[in-house]
Design a protein around this motif. Structure first.
Motif, PDB file in Angstrom:
ATOM      1  N   ILE A   1     -13.849  53.040  -6.750  1.00 27.42           N
ATOM      2  CA  ILE A   1     -14.587  51.793  -6.568  1.00 27.42           C
ATOM      3  C   ILE A   1     -15.897  51.893  -7.346  1.00 27.42           C
ATOM      4  O   ILE A   1     -16.715  52.779  -7.083  1.00 27.42           O
ATOM      5  CB  ILE A   1     -14.874  51.517  -5.079  1.00 27.42           C
ATOM      6  CG1 ILE A   1     -13.584  51.550  -4.250  1.00 27.42           C
ATOM      7  CG2 ILE A   1     -15.570  50.166  -4.922  1.00 27.42           C
ATOM      8  CD1 ILE A   1     -13.813  51.362  -2.750  1.00 27.42           C
TER       9      ILE A   1
ATOM     10  N   ARG B   1     -19.818  44.638   2.604  1.00 21.82           N
ATOM     11  CA  ARG B   1     -18.605  44.420   1.806  1.00 21.82           C
ATOM     12  C   ARG B   1     -17.883  45.733   1.529  1.00 21.82           C
ATOM     13  O   ARG B   1     -16.652  45.812   1.637  1.00 21.82           O
ATOM     14  CB  ARG B   1     -18.961  43.718   0.492  1.00 21.82           C
ATOM     15  CG  ARG B   1     -19.367  42.264   0.657  1.00 21.82           C
ATOM     16  CD  ARG B   1     -19.454  41.553  -0.671  1.00 21.82           C
ATOM     17  NE  ARG B   1     -20.559  42.046  -1.482  1.00 21.82           N
ATOM     18  CZ  ARG B   1     -21.795  41.554  -1.451  1.00 21.82           C
ATOM     19  NH1 ARG B   1     -22.093  40.559  -0.627  1.00 21.82           N
ATOM     20  NH2 ARG B   1     -22.736  42.037  -2.241  1.00 21.82           N
TER      21      ARG B   1
ATOM     22  N   LEU C   1     -17.170  46.351  -6.908  1.00 22.03           N
ATOM     23  CA  LEU C   1     -17.917  45.541  -5.945  1.00 22.03           C
ATOM     24  C   LEU C   1     -19.321  45.339  -6.499  1.00 22.03           C
ATOM     25  O   LEU C   1     -19.999  46.305  -6.858  1.00 22.03           O
ATOM     26  CB  LEU C   1     -17.974  46.225  -4.580  1.00 22.03           C
ATOM     27  CG  LEU C   1     -16.651  46.362  -3.818  1.00 22.03           C
ATOM     28  CD1 LEU C   1     -16.849  47.139  -2.528  1.00 22.03           C
ATOM     29  CD2 LEU C   1     -16.045  44.994  -3.524  1.00 22.03           C
TER      30      LEU C   1
ATOM     31  N   GLY D   1      -8.887  42.470  -9.200  1.00 21.85           N
ATOM     32  CA  GLY D   1     -10.078  41.659  -9.137  1.00 21.85           C
ATOM     33  C   GLY D   1     -10.297  40.842 -10.389  1.00 21.85           C
ATOM     34  O   GLY D   1      -9.465  40.813 -11.288  1.00 21.85           O
TER      35      GLY D   1
ATOM     36  N   SER E   1     -12.755  37.909  -0.859  1.00 20.33           N
ATOM     37  CA  SER E   1     -11.997  38.504  -1.958  1.00 20.33           C
ATOM     38  C   SER E   1     -11.951  40.021  -1.875  1.00 20.33           C
ATOM     39  O   SER E   1     -10.933  40.637  -2.213  1.00 20.33           O
ATOM     40  CB  SER E   1     -12.589  38.069  -3.297  1.00 20.33           C
ATOM     41  OG  SER E   1     -13.928  38.529  -3.428  1.00 20.33           O
ATOM     42  N   HIS E   2     -13.048  40.662  -1.422  1.00 18.40           N
ATOM     43  CA  HIS E   2     -13.035  42.126  -1.360  1.00 18.40           C
ATOM     44  C   HIS E   2     -12.034  42.628  -0.311  1.00 18.40           C
ATOM     45  O   HIS E   2     -11.440  43.684  -0.483  1.00 18.40           O
ATOM     46  CB  HIS E   2     -14.431  42.682  -1.080  1.00 18.40           C
ATOM     47  CG  HIS E   2     -15.060  42.188   0.183  1.00 18.40           C
ATOM     48  ND1 HIS E   2     -15.716  40.982   0.279  1.00 18.40           N
ATOM     49  CD2 HIS E   2     -15.129  42.745   1.423  1.00 18.40           C
ATOM     50  CE1 HIS E   2     -16.164  40.815   1.516  1.00 18.40           C
ATOM     51  NE2 HIS E   2     -15.814  41.867   2.235  1.00 18.40           N
TER      52      HIS E   2
ATOM     53  N   ALA F   1     -14.146  46.846   2.873  1.00 17.59           N
ATOM     54  CA  ALA F   1     -13.092  47.255   1.945  1.00 17.59           C
ATOM     55  C   ALA F   1     -12.520  48.617   2.336  1.00 17.59           C
ATOM     56  O   ALA F   1     -11.299  48.824   2.362  1.00 17.59           O
ATOM     57  CB  ALA F   1     -13.627  47.293   0.517  1.00 17.59           C
TER      58      ALA F   1
END
Length: 391
Positions: free
Chosen positions: A44, A270, A251, A159, A228-229, A274
């Motif tokens: 990430i 967030r 992110l 994404g 969305s995350h 996730a």
């Protein structure tokens, strides 16, 4: 009569899915890869420059509160080891810490110094090189190339936007959470006929259709709902339960020049959602073989600014979590926060190369050997001694 889409029209719609590295260089921020073995790796990228000493707070350092008279006060942070505390916004990750499935690496950086540009910093972070060279691609793609039997669906990019860490010659798949071709069955059949004349377009279209459906037969009804995350994490978990072994996504929200207490808390929420979504969706058996690693292009200044925020810095931090992580500890050599101990008198001094730390994750998560990591994945790097991140 239903209009038959042209190849260009279909490809344009397919590009919304980020569906083909061969057809488009616009790779998306969630990328997946399929490799032999059972280990899973999730990378990430935290874009914006995560503040290492606000996320993992060195409250045991006497200069911490002097440098941050505003940011160092407020909600009591969960204690980690008597010297470091965790930002309160990450409190929901503490059960992972207590189970030994969460760790941190302090004072790390890429070779990037001085200019503190997001673009240059992210290029070096994702390229894994001392000097940016777009032709060399990203370090994660180079790593996938070294895994025997790696193929499409081994690695996945998820994404919206560009995920440079997975750019390269190894085949990978890409998916955007809101992408949908929305073609009727009749139009799909006609489009396949049009595409059949060109193998490259045909392959791109086939992949776009597959990713648009997104493995719908295995997806829970609620998976398409939510931020969305969270959707990205759910889709990543779905793929990791199958043949996919490597996932990467980004992110945003870590550039905290003003009102850092609010901005960082939102970004932390967030990231926490996730991570916990991945944990819940993967199940115990797969989670035990999973490593999640986060990294950011640079850290931030030690002293807070006049807007109750921090500016672009140097030394940063990595977060490691997953059932394969030897957690419950903060790794790295702490340099101290006295003015003489800072980089250029303003930033956290890096004491380790983020590429070296990542190299050890790749060695054990993907089964790569040291020579290949030093020569091909991170050319010119010396890995040094094993920090012992993974079980």
């Amino acid at each position: 009569m239903t209009d038959i889409p042209t190849r260009r029209q279909v490809l344009n719609r397919a590009l919304a899915l980020g569906c083909s590295a061969a057809a488009s260089p616009l790779l998306t921020p969630l990328s997946l890869a399929q490799t032999p073995g059972q280990n899973r790796l999730v990378v990430i990228i935290l874009r914006g420059g995560m503040d290492a000493i606000d996320v993992i707070r060195p409250y045991g350092d006497p200069d911490y509160r002097l440098a941050r008279p505003t940011l160092a006060v407020g909600s009591a942070q969960p204690d980690l080891d008597g010297f470091f505390g965790l930002h309160p916004a990450f409190k929901n990750l503490m059960p992972l810490w207590k189970k030994g499935e969460l760790a941190f690496v302090q004072a790390v950086a890429t070779p990037y110094r001085n200019k503190r540009s997001h673009f240059d910093g992210q290029d070096l972070l994702e390229g894994g090189l001392v000097k940016h060279d777009a032709a060399r691609g990203g370090w994660l793609n180079r790593a996938v190339q070294l895994v025997p039997g790696a193929e499409m669906q081994t690695a996945f990019g998820l994404g919206q936007g560009v995920q440079r860490v997975l750019v390269g010659s190894a085949p990978v798949a890409h998916w955007a959470p809101d992408a949908d071709l929305s073609l009727s069955p009749q139009t799909l059949d006609r489009a396949r006929q049009v595409m059949s004349e060109d193998p490259e377009f045909s392959q791109a279209f086939a992949q776009a259709v597959a990713l648009s459906s997104g493995g719908a037969r295995d997806r829970k009804p609620e998976q398409g709902k939510g931020p969305s995350h969270v959707n990205i994490a759910r889709y990543a978990a779905e793929q990791l339960r199958g043949d996919t072994r490597v996932v990467t996504f980004s992110l945003n929200g870590w550039d905290t020049h003003r009102d850092q207490s609010g901005g960082l808390a939102r970004a932390a929420d967030r990231l926490t959602q996730a991570i916990l979504t991945l944990r819940n969706e993967l199940g115990n058996a797969i989670w035990d073989k999973t490593t999640i690693v986060t990294m950011s292009e640079f850290g931030r200044t030690v002293a807070e600014n006049g807007s109750r925020g921090t500016d672009h810095g140097t030394g940063g931090a990595m977060i490691l979590t997953g059932g394969a992580v030897r957690g419950g500890r903060v790794f790295g050599d702490w340099p101290g926060l006295a003015e003489a101990q800072l980089f250029q008198g303003r930033d956290l001094m890096p004491t380790a190369d983020v590429r070296e730390m990542t190299g050890w994750v790749l060695k054990w998560a993907l089964g790569l050997n040291t020579a290949d990591l030093e020569r091909q994945v991170f050319p010119g790097l010396q890995l040094g001694s094993d920090p012992g991140f993974l079980l």
